[in-house]
Design a protein around this motif. Sequence first.
Motif, PDB file in Angstrom:
ATOM      1  N   ILE A 252      42.999  50.535 -25.469  1.00  0.00           N
ATOM      2  CA  ILE A 252      43.044  49.831 -25.206  1.00  0.00           C
ATOM      3  C   ILE A 252      41.308  49.978 -25.113  1.00  0.00           C
ATOM      4  O   ILE A 252      40.772  49.335 -26.065  1.00  0.00           O
ATOM      5  N   LEU A 253      40.469  50.881 -25.227  1.00  0.00           N
ATOM      6  CA  LEU A 253      38.931  51.060 -25.565  1.00  0.00           C
ATOM      7  C   LEU A 253      38.110  50.927 -27.022  1.00  0.00           C
ATOM      8  O   LEU A 253      37.804  50.434 -27.308  1.00  0.00           O
TER       9      LEU A 253
ATOM     10  N   PHE B  10      34.316  47.859 -16.064  1.00  0.00           N
ATOM     11  CA  PHE B  10      34.796  48.979 -15.698  1.00  0.00           C
ATOM     12  C   PHE B  10      32.879  50.074 -16.512  1.00  0.00           C
ATOM     13  O   PHE B  10      32.406  50.512 -16.236  1.00  0.00           O
ATOM     14  N   TYR B  11      33.412  49.809 -18.014  1.00  0.00           N
ATOM     15  CA  TYR B  11      32.534  50.433 -18.446  1.00  0.00           C
ATOM     16  C   TYR B  11      31.524  50.071 -19.431  1.00  0.00           C
ATOM     17  O   TYR B  11      31.854  48.629 -19.242  1.00  0.00           O
ATOM     18  N   SER B  12      29.974  50.670 -19.269  1.00  0.00           N
ATOM     19  CA  SER B  12      28.766  49.524 -19.129  1.00  0.00           C
ATOM     20  C   SER B  12      28.811  49.434 -20.533  1.00  0.00           C
ATOM     21  O   SER B  12      27.941  48.739 -20.842  1.00  0.00           O
ATOM     22  N   LEU B  13      29.532  49.956 -21.608  1.00  0.00           N
ATOM     23  CA  LEU B  13      29.399  49.376 -22.993  1.00  0.00           C
ATOM     24  C   LEU B  13      30.241  48.170 -23.493  1.00  0.00           C
ATOM     25  O   LEU B  13      29.851  48.055 -24.875  1.00  0.00           O
ATOM     26  N   PHE B  14      30.625  47.693 -22.400  1.00  0.00           N
ATOM     27  CA  PHE B  14      31.214  47.101 -22.703  1.00  0.00           C
ATOM     28  C   PHE B  14      30.652  45.553 -21.693  1.00  0.00           C
ATOM     29  O   PHE B  14      30.418  45.301 -20.830  1.00  0.00           O
TER      30      PHE B  14
ATOM     31  N   GLU C 141      39.539  44.024 -16.383  1.00  0.00           N
ATOM     32  CA  GLU C 141      39.311  45.594 -15.935  1.00  0.00           C
ATOM     33  C   GLU C 141      38.556  46.727 -15.821  1.00  0.00           C
ATOM     34  O   GLU C 141      37.451  47.129 -15.891  1.00  0.00           O
ATOM     35  N   VAL C 142      39.179  46.636 -16.760  1.00  0.00           N
ATOM     36  CA  VAL C 142      38.426  47.833 -18.253  1.00  0.00           C
ATOM     37  C   VAL C 142      37.147  47.501 -18.293  1.00  0.00           C
ATOM     38  O   VAL C 142      36.266  48.025 -18.544  1.00  0.00           O
TER      39      VAL C 142
END
Lengths: 158, 437
Positions: free
Chosen positions: A24-25, A63-67, A59-60
């Motif tokens: 996913i990432l 959560f992550y600041s680079l997305f 949701e992912v």
Amino acid sequence: MLREKYAHEVEAILAKYPVKRSAILPLLYLVQQEYGYCAEEGIREVAEITGVSPTEVREVVGFYSLFYDHPIGRHRIQICDDLPCALRGADELVAHAVRRLGVQPGETTPDGRFTLETVMCIGACHRAPAMQVDLEFVENVTPEVFDRIVGDLSRDGM
Amino acid sequence: MGRYILLRHREIPELHRLDVYLRHGGYEAWRKALTSMTPDQVIEEVKASGLRGRGGAGFPTGVKWSFVPKNVFPKYVVVNADESEPGTFKDREIMEGNPHQLIEGALLAAYAIQAERVYVYIRGEYRSVARRLEAAIAEAYAAGLIGRNVLGTNYSVEMFVHLGAGAYICGEETALLESLEGKIGHPRVRPPFPATFGLYGQPTVVNNVETLANVPPIILNGASWYRTMGTEKSPGPKIFCLSGRVRRPGNYEAELGKITFRDLIFGEEYGQGLLGEERTVKAILPAGASAPMLPASALDTPLDYESVQAAGSMLGSASIIVLDDTVDIVWAAYKMVRFFQHESCGKCTPCREGTYWLRRVYERLVAGRGRPKDPELLESIARQMAGKTLCPLGDFATSPVLSSLKHFRKEYEAYIPQPLEAPVAAPAGTVETVPGR
Ligand SMILES: Cc1cc2nc3c(=O)[nH]c(=O)nc-3n(C[C@H](O)[C@H](O)[C@H](O)COP(=O)(O)O)c2cc1C
Ligand code: SF4
Ligand code: FES
């Protein structure tokens, strides 16, 4: 879309993991490369490829600041204003950037060229103040260095 | 042997290239282990060396490896390259300058526990670093040092780089594993520990980059050689990240326990003093934002795990941030609290709510709107968090608060406007009024 245009990359990513969900990432990085942000179309495709629901992928992203779930400027300027950099002039650099670009941290210039952000430590505190421009390090940043980089990026392309 | 064990690229130009690394003894430990040592012998050697994890907790590495069950497969090694503690930039230098020593160490860990795969989890902001590491891994594959039947033996191992996407909490090992599984980075409830239930529920060893970079020299030269460096309980070399109000910030490698904060900050081969001759040290943060700050009276503490703990803090990741007498302690504590509030993953209430309220109080303090009871309020919020959170981040968040109040309470009082009923100004020549009292 991803599966056609980036067939090779998608295959290489999936081959790295025994479980598809782990892709996913890395796949979201591909989505951002293609759309400039995590566009809904890309999110749905990542969900299909990895076999999870689009809600879980969203949701992912959240959560992550680079997305990013919304369009941002063509160039991302992320100035670190965490403690070690702030002990060596980071807050003043942020103030300079705000004046030079005419936007506040978190905003994008009206021409869509730059998104300015302040970020937490990026592992360059020994060369403070530091920032990343499109995730490349720029260190020991003075107002002159900042202006030169903004100037260079203002001349490229459109 | 040169001055450096870990930062060897400082003496050997182009050490990131495989041919250069090989010419300087590179992958000899890997060859030695594969051809003349059993996996258990590798574990025993690392145990005997006394190597302790460099990611923060200082847990003995060989002991951790010995917890992994022998007869469960597949197993994994995960390299923690999330490096996000404010003031920490050592793993980055290893990966940029001496990447093969990390790769070799990770391979040795994999062989020791008989893992079939290694994942290197690198923070997303280190994309350029990850590319360099990937290039080094590709070189090692091409030379037959990684892959199927390595060096003609019947051992096979794969190695992959995985980029995070911006979240400090993913440095916590169970949140990291969740993130590697494609989920949001929420820490897991422990036990079970990763050694038995790790990546995809399989036995997994998670080690920091610097920890693993110590392993090749240990295997090559032996545990007793390693123990000639450092102290009895903290053996070996360590990289100290020095930042803040010093003349020469940077990474410095030294034996554990052989130098003090004072040596590191003022020494000619280290920080070379503060920014300005007339300046003095006000406070030291020994482990970024996560461990209690220490006053200048701690300057002569030796830099090893036990001594820094005895002085009232933790060596942790050894990211030493120096605050001089120009620095406002309340502002510095605010910066750190802001960091933890931003990075709290939100999974448990005491941390999510606690960091939010701490930040609110600091924001009004630094804006000049402090209230007389704010120091007590901060302490009470911090006490409601400490020991009640799922992972250590909640505790970390209280340490700038409690330690700054302990050593520098006066500075808080200066932030609280005088109550209206107090005399606005004492007549000249009389007793000074203490702000906020
Ligand atoms: C909030 C938090 C953040 C952490 N960040 C890191 C990190 O960035 N890098 C790291 O190696 N360990 C980090 N750790 C420690 C890891 O959980 C774990 O102990 C470490 O990776 C084990 O490796 P070691 O035994 O080699 O030190 C963190 C722990 C916590 C609680
Ligand atoms: S303590 Fe904080 S960071 Fe750790 S699990 Fe709870 S909310 Fe998340
Ligand atoms: S504080 Fe800015 S790079 Fe570390």
